[in-house]
Scaffold this active site. Structure first.
Site, PDB file in Angstrom:
ATOM      1  N   ASN A  89      37.521  79.030  27.349  1.00 31.56           N
ATOM      2  CA  ASN A  89      36.565  78.609  26.719  1.00 31.56           C
ATOM      3  C   ASN A  89      35.557  77.699  27.625  1.00 31.56           C
ATOM      4  O   ASN A  89      35.952  76.996  28.559  1.00 31.56           O
ATOM      5  CB  ASN A  89      36.933  77.602  25.372  1.00 31.56           C
ATOM      6  N   MET A  90      34.338  77.617  27.063  1.00 27.95           N
ATOM      7  CA  MET A  90      33.453  76.735  27.932  1.00 27.95           C
ATOM      8  C   MET A  90      32.578  76.097  26.751  1.00 27.95           C
ATOM      9  O   MET A  90      32.069  76.601  25.688  1.00 27.95           O
ATOM     10  CB  MET A  90      32.245  77.810  28.453  1.00 27.95           C
ATOM     11  N   GLU A  91      32.426  74.958  27.011  1.00 30.24           N
ATOM     12  CA  GLU A  91      31.571  73.962  26.039  1.00 30.24           C
ATOM     13  C   GLU A  91      30.200  73.217  26.951  1.00 30.24           C
ATOM     14  O   GLU A  91      30.628  73.005  28.154  1.00 30.24           O
ATOM     15  CB  GLU A  91      32.352  72.714  25.487  1.00 30.24           C
ATOM     16  N   HIS A 102      34.159  80.987  23.372  1.00 28.08           N
ATOM     17  CA  HIS A 102      35.635  81.033  23.253  1.00 28.08           C
ATOM     18  C   HIS A 102      36.401  81.914  24.145  1.00 28.08           C
ATOM     19  O   HIS A 102      35.687  82.806  24.619  1.00 28.08           O
ATOM     20  CB  HIS A 102      35.905  81.435  21.784  1.00 28.08           C
ATOM     21  N   GLU A 104      38.514  84.219  24.218  1.00 29.55           N
ATOM     22  CA  GLU A 104      38.786  85.479  23.953  1.00 29.55           C
ATOM     23  C   GLU A 104      37.317  86.091  24.295  1.00 29.55           C
ATOM     24  O   GLU A 104      37.373  87.241  24.851  1.00 29.55           O
ATOM     25  CB  GLU A 104      38.913  85.568  22.354  1.00 29.55           C
ATOM     26  N   CYS A 132      36.392  84.467  16.550  1.00 26.72           N
ATOM     27  CA  CYS A 132      37.113  85.645  17.709  1.00 26.72           C
ATOM     28  C   CYS A 132      37.386  86.795  17.222  1.00 26.72           C
ATOM     29  O   CYS A 132      37.483  87.748  17.408  1.00 26.72           O
ATOM     30  CB  CYS A 132      38.166  84.827  18.488  1.00 26.72           C
TER      31      CYS A 132
HETATM   32  N1  THU Z   1      38.291  77.945  20.799  1.00 25.48           N
HETATM   33  C1  THU Z   1      38.700  79.240  21.534  1.00 25.48           C
HETATM   34  O1  THU Z   1      38.600  79.235  22.697  1.00 25.48           O
HETATM   35  N2  THU Z   1      39.338  80.296  21.010  1.00 25.48           N
HETATM   36  C2  THU Z   1      39.665  79.943  19.654  1.00 25.48           C
HETATM   37  O2  THU Z   1      39.874  80.899  19.062  1.00 25.48           O
HETATM   38  C3  THU Z   1      39.899  78.709  19.029  1.00 25.48           C
HETATM   39  C4  THU Z   1      38.908  77.792  19.553  1.00 25.48           C
HETATM   40  C5  THU Z   1      37.934  76.749  21.642  1.00 25.48           C
HETATM   41  C6  THU Z   1      36.522  76.751  21.444  1.00 25.48           C
HETATM   42  C7  THU Z   1      36.320  75.198  21.735  1.00 25.48           C
HETATM   43  O3  THU Z   1      35.760  75.113  22.905  1.00 25.48           O
HETATM   44  C8  THU Z   1      37.521  74.542  21.519  1.00 25.48           C
HETATM   45  O4  THU Z   1      38.495  75.651  21.523  1.00 25.48           O
HETATM   46  C9  THU Z   1      37.713  73.826  20.196  1.00 25.48           C
HETATM   47  O5  THU Z   1      37.587  74.534  19.198  1.00 25.48           O
HETATM   48 ZN    ZN Z   2      37.685  81.730  18.629  1.00 21.62          ZN
END
Ligand code: THU
Ligand code: ZN
Length: 297
Positions: A89-91, A102, A104, A132
């Site tokens: 994941n990247m924010e 996300h 995935e 996702c």
């Molecule tokens: N996140 C994922 O990467 N996949 C998921 O299906 C659940 C949530 C990430 C998104 C965000 O960066 C962090 O988890 C909190 O939601």
């Molecule tokens: Zn997700």
């Protein structure tokens, strides 16, 4: 090897950590393992395919960039070629949460940009969120896609997403990962040409707003990303996010971007331009060219 990868190795079983060591040179490792490498890793670690995929999740999660949540999600997309693609994941601080990637999506985009035409399985360290599940339902393999989570038997996507809404509801039969070629004219500038070529393979069956981003890095390397639309619209992956995923998985940081090109088809009903410019400038990239193109096919 960089510190992130060596920390991830500490979280792997020691038999796997030793087997992984030769692969993790920062210059040559690009966050994926070929079919041959997967078999070699299984042999040297003594792990089954499922055990190996689950054991590699800390390595995938080590690519997470989560300054907002500090929650690291790792995923592996298993390509039909036998190659395994890591993702995380990247924010992005200062941008809306909608810009988040996300894990995935990261692994799937990694496999797609690398030329896979189908996926067999996703392995993820947490249960996939609704967004996702919907994103995965756009794949050409959605009905058969296996989801493997820790301590849970493998199940197909339809188990996790019953009564699904998807491409077929909107009359689309060529789904994500099916070949997309929207022919267009070449350009003499290699970065613009890379962006055009990526846009020609973007997936936008609902709006036909084909678009892509090409990034030039301070190493001289080029990274491209392409738009992946979704039948439910909101889970669509924007072209900049697609490029930033590849940038991250190749071991780079947004601060290494020296020039960016954004291209989109002329006259479309929607545009990625303002969101792309806003996120790029939030990342400190200001040398941005935007172009429109017309298809010649
Ligand atoms: N996140 C994922 O990467 N996949 C998921 O299906 C659940 C949530 C990430 C998104 C965000 O960066 C962090 O988890 C909190 O939601
Ligand atoms: Zn997700």
């Amino acid at each position: 090897m960089n510190e992130r990868l060596s920390q991830a190795l500490n979280e792997c079983p020691s038999s796997l950590a030793n087997a992984l060591l030769p692969y993790l040179n920062s210059d040559t490792f690009h966050a994926s393992f070929s079919a041959t490498e997967v078999i070699a890793l299984q042999q040297s670690s003594g792990l089954s395919s499922t055990e190996l995929a689950l054991a590699l999740l800390p390595l995938a999660a080590s690519y997470a960039f989560a300054p907002l949540s500090d929650f690291k999600v790792g995923a592996i997309a298993h390509g039909a070629s036998g190659r395994w693609y890591l993702g995380a994941n990247m924010e992005f601080i200062t941008t809306p949460l909608q810009q988040t990637v996300h894990a995935e999506q990261s692994a799937i985009n990694h496999a797609w940009i690398s030329g896979e035409t189908r996926l067999n399985q996703m392995t993820v360290n947490y249960t996939p969120c609704g967004h996702c599940r919907q994103f995965m339902n756009e794949l050409n393999c959605a009905e058969q896609l296996l989801i493997q989570l820790p301590d849970t038997p493998p199940r197909t996507l339809p188990f996790y997403l019953p009564h699904a809404f998807g491409p077929k509801d909107l009359g689309i039969t060529h789904a994500l990962f099916d070949p997309q070629i929207h022919a267009m004219t070449m350009h003499h500038d290699p970065l613009i040409n890379a962006a055009l070529s990526a846009a020609s393979q973007s997936y936008a069956p609902y709006t036909h707003a084909y678009s892509a981003v090409a990034l030039l890095l301070d190493t001289g390397q080029r990274v491209t990303g392409r738009y992946a639309e979704n039948a439910a619209f909101n889970p669509s992956l924007p072209p900049l996010q697609s490029a930033l995923i590849i940038l991250r998985l190749q071991g780079y940081d947004p601060s290494s971007i020296t020039r960016a090109v954004f291209v989109e088809i002329a006259g479309a009903a929607i545009s990625q331009k303002s969101a792309t410019l806003a996120t790029l400038s939030a990342l400190g990239c200001h040398d941005i060219e935007t172009l429109t193109f017309t298809t010649n096919g």
